[in-house]
Structures are given as C-alpha cells and as structure tokens.
Design a protein around this motif. Sequence first.
Motif, PDB file in Angstrom:
ATOM      1  N   TRP B  66      11.559 -10.836   1.644  1.00  0.00           N
ATOM      2  CA  TRP B  66      10.481 -10.372   2.526  1.00  0.00           C
ATOM      3  C   TRP B  66       9.342  -9.762   1.716  1.00  0.00           C
ATOM      4  N   GLY B  67       9.703  -8.862   0.823  1.00  0.00           N
ATOM      5  CA  GLY B  67       8.678  -8.136   0.078  1.00  0.00           C
ATOM      6  C   GLY B  67       7.947  -9.012  -0.923  1.00  0.00           C
ATOM      7  N   TYR B  68       8.670  -9.839  -1.643  1.00  0.00           N
ATOM      8  CA  TYR B  68       8.049 -10.554  -2.758  1.00  0.00           C
ATOM      9  C   TYR B  68       7.700 -11.998  -2.436  1.00  0.00           C
ATOM     10  N   LEU B  69       8.346 -12.546  -1.393  1.00  0.00           N
ATOM     11  CA  LEU B  69       8.094 -13.946  -1.083  1.00  0.00           C
ATOM     12  C   LEU B  69       7.386 -14.085   0.263  1.00  0.00           C
ATOM     13  N   GLY B  70       7.335 -12.975   1.005  1.00  0.00           N
ATOM     14  CA  GLY B  70       6.651 -12.993   2.296  1.00  0.00           C
ATOM     15  C   GLY B  70       7.414 -13.722   3.382  1.00  0.00           C
ATOM     16  N   LEU B 300      11.469   0.792   6.690  1.00  0.00           N
ATOM     17  CA  LEU B 300      11.477   2.249   6.575  1.00  0.00           C
ATOM     18  C   LEU B 300      11.437   2.684   5.117  1.00  0.00           C
ATOM     19  N   GLY B 301      12.209   2.012   4.295  1.00  0.00           N
ATOM     20  CA  GLY B 301      12.275   2.402   2.892  1.00  0.00           C
ATOM     21  C   GLY B 301      11.024   2.007   2.126  1.00  0.00           C
ATOM     22  N   GLY B 302      10.402   0.926   2.531  1.00  0.00           N
ATOM     23  CA  GLY B 302       9.194   0.474   1.834  1.00  0.00           C
ATOM     24  C   GLY B 302       9.419  -0.908   1.257  1.00  0.00           C
ATOM     25  N   ARG B 303       8.556  -1.842   1.672  1.00  0.00           N
ATOM     26  CA  ARG B 303       8.700  -3.234   1.219  1.00  0.00           C
ATOM     27  C   ARG B 303       8.289  -3.388  -0.235  1.00  0.00           C
ATOM     28  N   GLY B 349       6.177   2.698   3.863  1.00  0.00           N
ATOM     29  CA  GLY B 349       7.533   3.235   3.894  1.00  0.00           C
ATOM     30  C   GLY B 349       7.698   4.479   3.052  1.00  0.00           C
ATOM     31  N   ILE B 350       8.965   4.889   2.919  1.00  0.00           N
ATOM     32  CA  ILE B 350       9.259   6.100   2.156  1.00  0.00           C
ATOM     33  C   ILE B 350       8.877   5.912   0.689  1.00  0.00           C
ATOM     34  N   ALA B 351       9.101   4.712   0.166  1.00  0.00           N
ATOM     35  CA  ALA B 351       8.753   4.448  -1.234  1.00  0.00           C
ATOM     36  C   ALA B 351       7.260   4.618  -1.457  1.00  0.00           C
ATOM     37  N   GLY B 352       6.452   4.202  -0.459  1.00  0.00           N
ATOM     38  CA  GLY B 352       5.009   4.358  -0.562  1.00  0.00           C
ATOM     39  C   GLY B 352       4.625   5.827  -0.612  1.00  0.00           C
ATOM     40  N   LEU B 353       5.340   6.631   0.179  1.00  0.00           N
ATOM     41  CA  LEU B 353       5.099   8.076   0.200  1.00  0.00           C
ATOM     42  C   LEU B 353       5.401   8.669  -1.169  1.00  0.00           C
ATOM     43  N   LEU B 354       6.525   8.259  -1.749  1.00  0.00           N
ATOM     44  CA  LEU B 354       6.910   8.758  -3.078  1.00  0.00           C
ATOM     45  C   LEU B 354       5.861   8.367  -4.118  1.00  0.00           C
ATOM     46  N   ALA B 355       5.410   7.086  -4.047  1.00  0.00           N
ATOM     47  CA  ALA B 355       4.461   6.592  -5.050  1.00  0.00           C
ATOM     48  C   ALA B 355       3.149   7.357  -4.970  1.00  0.00           C
TER      49      ALA B 355
END
Lengths: 274, 377
Positions: B66-70, B300-303, B349-355
């Motif tokens: 999903w994240g890398y290949l769409g 939720l976690g971040g794509r 997502g949460i990963a985006g928040l962390l970044a």
Amino acid sequence: MSLFEEFANRDRVFEFLTPVESPVDVRHGPILYLEDVNVSFDGFKAINNLNLTIDDGELRCIIGPNGAGKTTMMDIITGKTAPDTGSVWFGSRHNLLRMNEPEIASLGIGRKFQKPTVFEALTVFENLELAMATDKRIIPTLRAIMRPEYRERIDEVLETIGLKDLRDNLAGILSHGQKQWLEIGMLLMQKPRLLLVDEPVAGMTEQEMERTAELLTSLAGKQSVVVVEHDMGFVRSIARKVTVLHQGSVLAEGSMDQVSNDPEVIKVYLGEEA
Amino acid sequence: MWLTRPLRERSTQLFLGVLFAALAVVTLLHLTMPEDSPFYVSSFTVTLMGKYLCYALLAVAVDLVWGYLGILSLGHGAFFALGGYAMGMYLMRQIGDRGTYGDPILPDFMVFLNWQELPWFWHGFDMAWFAFLMVILAPGLLALVFGFLAFRSRVTGVYLSIITQALTFALMLAFFRNEMGFGGNNGLTDFRDLLGFNLRTDATRLGLFIASGIALAIGYLICRGIVTSKLGRVSVACRDAEARARFLGYRVERVQLFVFVVSAMIAGVAGALYVPQVGIINPSEFSPIFSIEIVVWVALGGRATLYGAVIGAILVNYAKTVFTGVMPDAWLFLLGGLFVLVTVFLPRGIAGLLASRRKKQDEPTDTDSDTGKEATA
C-alpha cells in the motif's frame, strides 16, 4: 525449402526467436519512417494517411491546430495506440508496430509528455537514476548498486539540464520549468536515438523558454529530436525544418519561412499568428 | 547486498534494537520474576504479545504494497489465513491418534463426516518441511495468479481494492463449506504439538513469542531491503506516475507482481505463527472486515514507513484487547472514530507525528551550533 526442413534445420535460431537487440539501422538516412498511417476513434479519423520521415540527428518541429493529430502521432510511435493501417519503422530494421511500450523505450525512443511527469516523491538525482539505461528487469533492479560511472553520467546530465544545485531536492518542489528540464534529463539518461517532446514550453516564462530552446538545439545532432509545439515564437527560435499537420495528415513541410508563407497553412491558421 | 543495506540505516538499527530489547525484557521478566511480583509477565500475556507481533508482521506486508506500491489491498487477510491453514493442517496431522475418535491418519472432523481417506491435498502435511514450504508457497501462488491477471489487465485503484475484497470473501465462503476439506466453519483446532514441543507448555509459548519477534525482524529487513533498493524507488515511481515508469522501460506489472507476491508470502508466515499461538484457524480470518482492519492499523501507524505499520498494529490491537474487555459493544465505534480522527488530524499517522516532532527538535539544535560557531569565531 519445405516447412519441415525449415523447422528441422538446427544450426540456426528461428527468426521469431531471435531477440530484437540489433542496433538501429540508419544507413539509409531516416531514423523514423511513417507510411500511410490511419487511425480512427469511433469513426473520427484522428490520423489520415500520414506520411512522415525524420532523418537521423535532425531537429524537427511539428505544428498544427488543436485536433490535428499531433499527440495521437506520438502515441502511435511510442506504442500506446495501435494504428488501423500503415507502417511505422524505426531505422530500416525495427517495425514499431510489433513492439510494446517498454520495448520501444528500450530501443531508444524517449517521450516527454505534455504535462511534466516526474516522480515527485523522489529526489532529482533519484529521478535520473531510474531513467538510466540499465537492466530494467526485477532482480537486477533489486540488486542494483550505484557505480561511479553511473554517478558521473547522472552528474553530466544534471549539468546539461542545469539542475546541479537541486540534485538532492525532491522533484515535487521544483518549479514548472525545472520539472520540464528534469523530464528532458530523464530522457537523456536513456541515451535515446530519438526524443519526442510534446509542448515543452507550455506555461513557461520567457527566460525558461530561452533556456529550453538552448537545451533542445544543443541536443540535436547527437540525437534526433521531434518537438510538437503551439508557440510559434518558440518554434521560430529553434526550427530548421517544420512540418504542419492538419486533420491527421501533413499539410506542408519545409523551413519556417517557407511554411509560414504557404497559402494553405495561412488558411488553416487564419486568425492565428503564423 | 540489498538485504544487508538497511542494517546500516539508523532507523532500522533503532527498530531492531527496540524489538530485540522488548523480546529480551519480556523473556527475562517471564522467566525470573516470581508469579506474585507486579513485574511478572504471565504466559497468557506472552502469547498475547506474540499475537500482536504476528499482526505487526502482517501490517508490514500490507504497508509494503500500500505504502510503496500504491496498491490498497483489502484482501491481505486471505494470504494470512492461507498461511495459517497450512500451519493448521500440519498441526492437525501431528495430533495423530490422540484425537477424540483416535483415528491415526484422519483428523477428527473427517471421521465425523464419515470420510474414508485423506483428501489428496492433505498429503505431505505430516512433514514439517513440506508444511512450512506451503506456508510460503500457498499464499505466494494465489498472489501470483491473482496479481498476474489483475496487473496484466492494468486494474488499479479502487477497482483492484474491490476485487481483493471479493477474493477474500469468496475464499471465506469456500472454506465455510464442509466439502472443501478444511473443517468447515469450525476450522482446525485442538492442536497438540509443533515440531515435538507441546503447545500447552509455557516454554513453547515463550518460544513461539520469540519466533514471532524474529520473524518480524526478518520480514521488516526484507521489506526495508526492497524499499531502499533501486526496485523500491521504481515501486514509488510506479505508484506516483505509472505511465512515466512504463515509458522509461520498466515493466510496471512485473514490479507490482513481484512486490505483491513477496508481501503475500510474508503475510502467510505471519498467519502460520499466529495459528499455534491462538490455537485455532477458521474461515473468519478470511472475513473482509479483518482485511479492512489491517488497513486501519497501517493508516493509524503511518503509511510508507514500515515501522509505522508495526506501531499501528500493536497499538490498535492492544486497545482492542483492553476495550473489548471493558466495553465490548463500544469497540467498533471506537475503532471507526479513531480512524476518522487520524485521517483528519494525522494524515501521515503516528509515524508522521514522530517524524515532524523529530524535525522540530533538530531545528533548534542547528541554530544552536551556528551561534556556537559564531561565538568561537
């Protein structure tokens, strides 16, 4: 020789099994040759008995009003659209109608779209890296490493397109003009024999247009370049030979002065500056 | 090598460091603490965490496509379940004559259905190597055939998502049928031992927990290795500008097929490790809702971060465990609400928040060092 003997002959590979790797044959002059090409969409004839020859190393401009079939012609050459009839040859050895898009691309025909399409989530450098003429199969791509000579080649192209300082920026933040140059750079990475450039200066500022004209003229000679453009000023600044398309066929061909004095052309462009 | 390249990355080192530290701490607390200590980790908790790790691995597989290949796969539960069934079949054959009916060859449900002999596709599953191979091959083969047909016809976007839903739904209906030979709606259960280890002992449960952690580490490394390779950049290229990638000479459909099959195989391994820990596999794992839930974890976690998928899977499932205990009826509303909130306020997502937080922390230090230089100059 009977069919059986043909198949029983084991000292050679059958013709349909030999890979099409042979270099483009331009000994007879033309690199691109379209003859009697016809395409119609739902009865509308988009291309009507089109005949066109591009010589090796030539810079050719193709102009024509909207709906003249310019983009459709590009689609046919790159394998996106199959014509109803006619033949399309690349050099005198490769029949483009028998190949698909990736095969045609790897043969050395690069295409720039009307709208700049670069990979916005990747950096300028990575965009060029992906465009490089290397083994594009899955496993070699997975195991690919950045060799010094690749890096040099990318730096060379970055220099040509003038984006050296932006190499590590994401392509998404580039200006419209810079994206167009990056896309031309991506085509150059493929070491193409023939570049098809669709409306390169649409939406560009005056200075960007000048830079683009310089870039395209500097490319001609090393590779053949076909430019489709609406902007007459721009065509005048780069063109040596111009082809005018109208309703899917060639209306006139010659130098810019010849073409713009042609009464037929003036009629088609009536009301437009030509 | 493409597989070892991520080991030099800080984010991968951090991820693996945290993962192995967590495995070590849980193992130590479980083994050394007395049962009445507040730090004691019970066998139940260990198995629960092992389950989360399997979900995390599944989420990583979904994030890869999903994240890398769409490709938004709403059917990854099918690959997870197929891996689980392959493991379940092995575990069923291991029961031997200890089943209720005591038949040395036939699993209980076949005796119950009055079957005289083992269906052909159950042969070989008494051998561990064969079963473990099938754990990878069965989902991989399904993904290969499905992906070949879908990507060759250039089916993408919403249409592909809907077909993946249909795929998992069709498999669910098929596996519900008793005649299929997979235990019908009861599925496969009542497992005894795995590779000779009794599944009901604490030591085996701990072992499965650690194995799940190691599988997550390996799966993460494989995915990270792919996305940091040139092929990963080609995947992103196919995701964002498919036509351009094709004109550059890449076989977009083959890139998609390769990554999709790898992802399905990883999902299969996750399912295989999940089954002995929960003790059952039944057709409900094929349900479309489950596949959609996986996508919610990743969102939720971040794509497109991989570690975000792990965070999302563990957090959501922890929340699920807590809330289905306290207010079972409210859970689905909560999950839906959470999804809406994250989509609106945390699109990355949460990963985006962390970044973005890390970026904010970096900026002041940059200016600090600048002023420091000026002061010394």
